[in-house]
Design an enzyme around this catalytic site. Structure first.
Site, PDB file in Angstrom:
ATOM      1  N   CYS A  85      -9.338  -1.443   0.729  1.00 54.49           N
ATOM      2  CA  CYS A  85      -9.325  -1.891   1.930  1.00 54.49           C
ATOM      3  C   CYS A  85     -11.126  -1.847   2.292  1.00 54.49           C
ATOM      4  O   CYS A  85     -11.685  -2.922   1.820  1.00 54.49           O
ATOM      5  CB  CYS A  85      -8.716  -0.924   2.827  1.00 54.49           C
ATOM      6  SG  CYS A  85      -8.505  -1.670   4.323  1.00 54.49           S
ATOM      7  N   HIS A 178      -3.598   0.088   0.714  1.00 59.77           N
ATOM      8  CA  HIS A 178      -3.892   1.411   0.385  1.00 59.77           C
ATOM      9  C   HIS A 178      -2.518   2.180  -0.608  1.00 59.77           C
ATOM     10  O   HIS A 178      -1.848   2.766  -0.136  1.00 59.77           O
ATOM     11  CB  HIS A 178      -3.698   2.324   1.680  1.00 59.77           C
ATOM     12  CG  HIS A 178      -5.002   1.957   2.491  1.00 59.77           C
ATOM     13  ND1 HIS A 178      -6.068   2.851   2.674  1.00 59.77           N
ATOM     14  CD2 HIS A 178      -4.997   0.780   3.577  1.00 59.77           C
ATOM     15  CE1 HIS A 178      -6.826   2.399   3.495  1.00 59.77           C
ATOM     16  NE2 HIS A 178      -6.263   1.231   4.163  1.00 59.77           N
ATOM     17  N   GLU A 180      -2.971   4.675  -2.279  1.00 61.78           N
ATOM     18  CA  GLU A 180      -3.001   6.107  -1.950  1.00 61.78           C
ATOM     19  C   GLU A 180      -2.390   6.874  -0.963  1.00 61.78           C
ATOM     20  O   GLU A 180      -1.773   7.974  -0.680  1.00 61.78           O
ATOM     21  CB  GLU A 180      -4.440   6.705  -2.067  1.00 61.78           C
ATOM     22  CG  GLU A 180      -5.176   6.527  -0.530  1.00 61.78           C
ATOM     23  CD  GLU A 180      -5.564   4.836  -0.096  1.00 61.78           C
ATOM     24  OE1 GLU A 180      -5.098   4.242  -0.964  1.00 61.78           O
ATOM     25  OE2 GLU A 180      -6.253   5.140   1.015  1.00 61.78           O
TER      26      GLU A 180
HETATM   27  N1  GLN Z   1     -10.868  -2.731   8.980  1.00 62.33           N
HETATM   28  C1  GLN Z   1     -11.810  -2.017   8.119  1.00 62.33           C
HETATM   29  C2  GLN Z   1     -13.036  -2.799   8.028  1.00 62.33           C
HETATM   30  O1  GLN Z   1     -13.176  -3.688   8.068  1.00 62.33           O
HETATM   31  C3  GLN Z   1     -10.936  -1.807   7.020  1.00 62.33           C
HETATM   32  C4  GLN Z   1      -9.911  -1.006   7.260  1.00 62.33           C
HETATM   33  C5  GLN Z   1      -9.339  -0.099   6.152  1.00 62.33           C
HETATM   34  O2  GLN Z   1     -10.033   0.319   5.215  1.00 62.33           O
HETATM   35  N2  GLN Z   1      -8.137   0.404   6.462  1.00 62.33           N
HETATM   36  O3  GLN Z   1     -13.819  -2.118   7.586  1.00 62.33           O
END
Ligand code: GLN
Length: 218
Positions: A85, A178, A180
Site C-alpha cells: 500500500c 495488505h 498482513e
Molecule cells: N492512502 C495512503 C497513501 O496514499 C496509503 C494507504 C495505506 O497504506 N493503507 O499513502
C-alpha cells in the site's frame, strides 16, 4: 549454516503505519523480524518491508531519520524489498499526483487513493499465481492502483476488471493491498526465501543487482 540454525533477518520500516502486523507475520513464519527506525537498524538485514500507512508522513520521516540512502543501497545490493500500500507508493518511479519518488525501484506509475471516497476500503479474493492456487484474501484501504507497468515488471495480481494491484521487478515486490491484515503468510514466505538466497547465495546463483541500477551501468 542452514536457515533453521540461523533464521534470516528481515526489517520492517517502523516510523509510521501498520508495521506491527508485518513483524507478527514474519515471526509466525520463523523469520527474525526487527523494527527499523534508524540507519543502524539496517545493519545485517537480508530484506526489508515498507508497510502501509500514510506515504506523505512516511516519506518525511524517512528523511528525518536519514533512512533514504541506506535503504536504497540495501535494495541496490539485491536484498528483497516488499512494499504494501503506502510501501508500494514509496517504491514507484512515478506517482501520478506529482509527488517525487522516494525509492524509484519499481518501473510503475501509481495513483494514490485510487478507489475514491465511495470505496475507501474493500476486500477481494485475488488470484496470485506465483503463490499457488489458493486465492489471496486482499484487503484494500485507501489503496493506490498501478496505472502503468514498465518493461521488466511482472504483474502478480489484477482485479477482475484488469487493474494491476501486485507487481514484482527483480528483488522488489509491491502490493496495493495488505496481506498482513488478512493473516496471509505467502508473500512474506516468498520474501523470506529471497532474503535467504540474498544472505547466502547458493551454488551458481550470483547476486543480482537491481535491474534499474544495472541499466545505468553501475
Ligand atoms: N492512502 C495512503 C497513501 O496514499 C496509503 C494507504 C495505506 O497504506 N493503507 O499513502
Amino acid at each position: 549454516m542452514t536457515q533453521a540454525e540461523r533464521p534470516v533477518r528481515i526489517g520492517v520500516l517502523a516510523v509510521q503505519g501498520a508495521f506491527a502486523e508485518h513483524i507478527a507475520i514474519l515471526r509466525e513464519i520463523g523469520v527474525d523480524a526487527l523494527p527499523v527506525r534508524l540507519p543502524a537498524d539496517l545493519d545485517g538485514l537480508a530484506g526489508l518491508i515498507l508497510p502501509g500507512g500514510e506515504s506523505t508522513a512516511i516519506r518525511k520521516l524517512i528523511d528525518t531519520w536519514a533512512l533514504r540512502q541506506p535503504i536504497l543501497e540495501l535494495a541496490q545490493r539485491g536484498a528483497p524489498i516488499f512494499g504494501t500500500c503506502a510501501g508500494m507508493i514509496l517504491l514507484s518511479v512515478e506517482i501520478s499526483d506529482g509527488d517525487a519518488p522516494v525509492f524509484p525501484l519499481l518501473d510503475i506509475t501509481v495513483k494514490r487513493n485510487a478507489f475514491g471516497r465511495q470505496l475507501d476500503s474493500f476486500e477481494s479474493e485475488l488470484s496470485v499465481p506465483v503463490l499457488g492456487d489458493r486465492p489471496v484474501h486482499a484487503i484494500f484501504i485507501r489503496a493506490p492502483i498501478v496505472e502503468r507497468v514498465g518493461e521488466g515488471v511482472d504483474v502478480l495480481a489484477q482485479l477482475d476488471d484488469g487493474r494491476v494491484v501486485a507487481v514484482r521487478q527483480g528483488n522488489v515486490i509491491a502490493t496495493a493491498f495488505h496481506p498482513e491484515l488478512a493473516g496471509e503468510t505467502r508473500f512474506h514466505s516468498l520474501v523470506a526465501t529471497m532474503a535467504a538466497e540474498y544472505a547466502e547465495p547458493g551454488e551458481g546463483s550470483a547476486r543480482r543487482p537491481h535491474p534499474i541500477r544495472r541499466a545505468r551501468g553501475n
